[in-house]
Design a protein around this motif. Structure first.
Motif, PDB file in Angstrom:
ATOM      1  N   ILE A  12      44.699  36.045  41.404  1.00  0.00           N
ATOM      2  CA  ILE A  12      43.897  36.286  39.539  1.00  0.00           C
ATOM      3  C   ILE A  12      44.697  37.080  38.824  1.00  0.00           C
ATOM      4  CG2 ILE A  12      42.162  36.211  37.454  1.00  0.00           C
ATOM      5  CD1 ILE A  12      40.072  35.522  40.549  1.00  0.00           C
ATOM      6  N   ARG A  13      46.332  36.471  37.946  1.00  0.00           N
ATOM      7  CA  ARG A  13      46.789  37.195  37.746  1.00  0.00           C
ATOM      8  C   ARG A  13      46.535  38.102  36.599  1.00  0.00           C
ATOM      9  NH1 ARG A  13      50.621  38.174  34.010  1.00  0.00           N
ATOM     10  NH2 ARG A  13      49.745  36.416  32.325  1.00  0.00           N
ATOM     11  N   SER A  14      45.655  39.310  36.700  1.00  0.00           N
ATOM     12  CA  SER A  14      45.511  39.845  36.178  1.00  0.00           C
ATOM     13  C   SER A  14      46.123  41.003  35.259  1.00  0.00           C
ATOM     14  CB  SER A  14      43.606  40.284  35.953  1.00  0.00           C
ATOM     15  OG  SER A  14      44.107  41.074  37.717  1.00  0.00           O
ATOM     16  N   ALA A  15      47.059  41.518  35.839  1.00  0.00           N
ATOM     17  CA  ALA A  15      48.150  42.299  35.240  1.00  0.00           C
ATOM     18  C   ALA A  15      49.410  41.566  35.475  1.00  0.00           C
ATOM     19  CB  ALA A  15      48.288  43.432  36.315  1.00  0.00           C
ATOM     20  N   SER A  16      50.603  42.925  34.728  1.00  0.00           N
ATOM     21  CA  SER A  16      51.474  42.028  34.053  1.00  0.00           C
ATOM     22  C   SER A  16      52.525  41.439  35.557  1.00  0.00           C
ATOM     23  CB  SER A  16      52.286  43.722  33.427  1.00  0.00           C
ATOM     24  OG  SER A  16      52.714  44.108  34.427  1.00  0.00           O
ATOM     25  N   PHE A  17      53.253  41.155  34.935  1.00  0.00           N
ATOM     26  CA  PHE A  17      54.330  40.148  35.549  1.00  0.00           C
ATOM     27  C   PHE A  17      55.165  41.039  36.113  1.00  0.00           C
ATOM     28  CE2 PHE A  17      52.700  36.355  33.975  1.00  0.00           C
ATOM     29  CZ  PHE A  17      53.078  35.435  35.078  1.00  0.00           C
ATOM     30  N   LEU A  39      46.086  31.606  39.168  1.00  0.00           N
ATOM     31  CA  LEU A  39      45.732  31.023  38.443  1.00  0.00           C
ATOM     32  C   LEU A  39      46.123  32.816  37.040  1.00  0.00           C
ATOM     33  CD1 LEU A  39      43.449  30.346  36.772  1.00  0.00           C
ATOM     34  CD2 LEU A  39      41.390  31.859  37.295  1.00  0.00           C
ATOM     35  N   THR A  40      46.635  31.799  36.293  1.00  0.00           N
ATOM     36  CA  THR A  40      47.146  32.910  34.832  1.00  0.00           C
ATOM     37  C   THR A  40      47.434  31.450  34.080  1.00  0.00           C
ATOM     38  OG1 THR A  40      49.431  33.806  34.145  1.00  0.00           O
ATOM     39  CG2 THR A  40      49.826  31.643  35.374  1.00  0.00           C
ATOM     40  N   ASP A  81      40.392  31.501  50.901  1.00  0.00           N
ATOM     41  CA  ASP A  81      39.639  32.306  51.670  1.00  0.00           C
ATOM     42  C   ASP A  81      39.778  34.071  51.412  1.00  0.00           C
ATOM     43  OD1 ASP A  81      39.972  30.730  54.563  1.00  0.00           O
ATOM     44  OD2 ASP A  81      41.208  29.778  53.729  1.00  0.00           O
ATOM     45  N   MET A  82      40.598  33.908  50.183  1.00  0.00           N
ATOM     46  CA  MET A  82      40.655  35.168  49.885  1.00  0.00           C
ATOM     47  C   MET A  82      41.352  34.673  48.252  1.00  0.00           C
ATOM     48  SD  MET A  82      43.223  38.238  50.987  1.00  0.00           S
ATOM     49  CE  MET A  82      43.148  38.543  52.642  1.00  0.00           C
ATOM     50  N   ILE A  83      40.573  35.501  47.867  1.00  0.00           N
ATOM     51  CA  ILE A  83      41.169  35.678  46.031  1.00  0.00           C
ATOM     52  C   ILE A  83      41.570  37.222  46.411  1.00  0.00           C
ATOM     53  CG2 ILE A  83      40.357  36.464  43.752  1.00  0.00           C
ATOM     54  CD1 ILE A  83      38.047  33.484  44.137  1.00  0.00           C
ATOM     55  N   ILE A  84      42.694  38.090  45.408  1.00  0.00           N
ATOM     56  CA  ILE A  84      43.176  39.349  45.056  1.00  0.00           C
ATOM     57  C   ILE A  84      43.459  39.190  43.821  1.00  0.00           C
ATOM     58  CG2 ILE A  84      44.644  39.910  45.374  1.00  0.00           C
ATOM     59  CD1 ILE A  84      45.994  38.545  47.894  1.00  0.00           C
ATOM     60  N   ILE A  85      42.591  40.251  43.712  1.00  0.00           N
ATOM     61  CA  ILE A  85      43.056  40.277  41.422  1.00  0.00           C
ATOM     62  C   ILE A  85      43.818  42.050  41.242  1.00  0.00           C
ATOM     63  CG2 ILE A  85      41.745  41.137  40.100  1.00  0.00           C
ATOM     64  CD1 ILE A  85      39.121  40.043  41.674  1.00  0.00           C
ATOM     65  N   PRO A  86      45.151  41.981  41.184  1.00  0.00           N
ATOM     66  CA  PRO A  86      45.596  42.992  40.903  1.00  0.00           C
ATOM     67  C   PRO A  86      45.453  43.870  39.919  1.00  0.00           C
ATOM     68  CG  PRO A  86      47.127  40.694  40.962  1.00  0.00           C
ATOM     69  CD  PRO A  86      45.763  40.587  40.889  1.00  0.00           C
ATOM     70  N   VAL A  87      45.293  44.820  39.771  1.00  0.00           N
ATOM     71  CA  VAL A  87      45.240  45.744  38.976  1.00  0.00           C
ATOM     72  C   VAL A  87      46.489  46.758  38.825  1.00  0.00           C
ATOM     73  CG1 VAL A  87      42.729  45.992  39.561  1.00  0.00           C
ATOM     74  CG2 VAL A  87      43.576  47.620  40.171  1.00  0.00           C
ATOM     75  N   VAL A  98      37.962  40.547  35.031  1.00  0.00           N
ATOM     76  CA  VAL A  98      38.277  39.233  35.906  1.00  0.00           C
ATOM     77  C   VAL A  98      37.109  39.993  37.622  1.00  0.00           C
ATOM     78  CG1 VAL A  98      40.464  39.416  36.911  1.00  0.00           C
ATOM     79  CG2 VAL A  98      40.406  40.629  34.582  1.00  0.00           C
ATOM     80  N   PHE A  99      37.049  40.788  37.750  1.00  0.00           N
ATOM     81  CA  PHE A  99      35.869  41.224  38.786  1.00  0.00           C
ATOM     82  C   PHE A  99      35.341  40.280  39.176  1.00  0.00           C
ATOM     83  CE2 PHE A  99      37.991  45.247  39.449  1.00  0.00           C
ATOM     84  CZ  PHE A  99      38.937  45.054  40.273  1.00  0.00           C
ATOM     85  N   LEU A 100      34.910  40.292  37.803  1.00  0.00           N
ATOM     86  CA  LEU A 100      32.947  39.080  37.691  1.00  0.00           C
ATOM     87  C   LEU A 100      33.452  37.733  37.523  1.00  0.00           C
ATOM     88  CD1 LEU A 100      30.970  41.307  34.925  1.00  0.00           C
ATOM     89  CD2 LEU A 100      30.307  40.490  36.916  1.00  0.00           C
ATOM     90  N   PHE A 101      34.390  37.005  36.656  1.00  0.00           N
ATOM     91  CA  PHE A 101      35.482  35.921  36.956  1.00  0.00           C
ATOM     92  C   PHE A 101      35.310  35.890  38.146  1.00  0.00           C
ATOM     93  CE2 PHE A 101      38.850  33.013  36.766  1.00  0.00           C
ATOM     94  CZ  PHE A 101      37.944  32.481  36.239  1.00  0.00           C
ATOM     95  N   SER A 102      36.292  36.562  39.230  1.00  0.00           N
ATOM     96  CA  SER A 102      36.693  35.762  40.634  1.00  0.00           C
ATOM     97  C   SER A 102      34.783  35.417  41.332  1.00  0.00           C
ATOM     98  CB  SER A 102      36.920  36.819  41.311  1.00  0.00           C
ATOM     99  OG  SER A 102      35.565  37.814  41.927  1.00  0.00           O
ATOM    100  N   LEU A 103      34.171  35.954  41.014  1.00  0.00           N
ATOM    101  CA  LEU A 103      32.820  35.798  41.220  1.00  0.00           C
ATOM    102  C   LEU A 103      32.063  33.858  40.902  1.00  0.00           C
ATOM    103  CD1 LEU A 103      30.401  38.638  40.996  1.00  0.00           C
ATOM    104  CD2 LEU A 103      31.468  37.963  43.202  1.00  0.00           C
TER     105      LEU A 103
END
Length: 166
Positions: A12-17, A39-40, A81-87, A98-103
């Motif tokens: 989930i692209r939550s941080a800058s490129f 996801l962006t 299998d996995m969701i990765i949330i870059p911070v 973003v963490f809540l959205f991932s749910l």
């Protein structure tokens, strides 16, 4: 002979490129048996296309920030299998939405990837605990500010009265 299905990870692209440029290589090294999806927001699709290792790019169809109530129809019925949330920091503070959205997305595991590419598992319970802690801190800050406002205003009124007398 049947082939083993490759595991799927959604970023989930939550941080800058720029941040993702730093993290993506480390993520791929740590997870060599995964295919990667992203996801962006719509404005990030062209920049996401530069990553040859991203198998599929999903578009978050909303203009505002990620929110648990804003669904992504393209992800309906999909499981990862996995969701990765870059911070963009060490702790993940400021990314609660973003963490809540991932749910709202079906996944076996969720991981936070911080600016040093350290991966930390976040299960549903830990995300809800983060929300509770965040709410408690907000309530304490409101209470503390309110309590401090009363003597500060009284002190300022007293000083203002003394200045007017002079």
């Amino acid at each position: 002979m049947t082939s083993i299905a490759q595991k799927k990870a959604l970023i989930i692209r939550s941080a800058s490129f720029q941040q993702l440029d730093r993290n993506l290589q480390d993520i791929q090294k740590a997870l060599p048996d995964y295919s990667f999806h992203m996801l962006t927001h719509e404005h990030g699709v062209k920049l996401a296309e530069k990553y040859a290792s991203i198998e599929h790019i999903y578009v978050y169809p909303h203009k505002n920030s990620f929110h648990i109530l804003n669904r992504t129809p393209e992800l309906r019925g999909k499981t990862f299998d996995m969701i990765i949330i870059p911070v963009t920091n060490i702790s993940g503070a400021g990314f609660m939405n973003v963490f809540l959205f991932s749910l709202s997305i079906k996944a076996s595991n969720r991981y936070q990837c911080n600016m040093l590419s350290e991966m930390k598992r976040k299960n549903s319970l830990s995300i809800l605990a983060m929300l509770l802690l965040s709410t408690v801190f907000k309530l304490f800050s409101i209470l503390f500010t309110t309590i401090l406002t009363i003597p500060v205003v009284l002190l300022l009124l007293l000083k203002f009265g003394q200045i007017q007398k002079k």
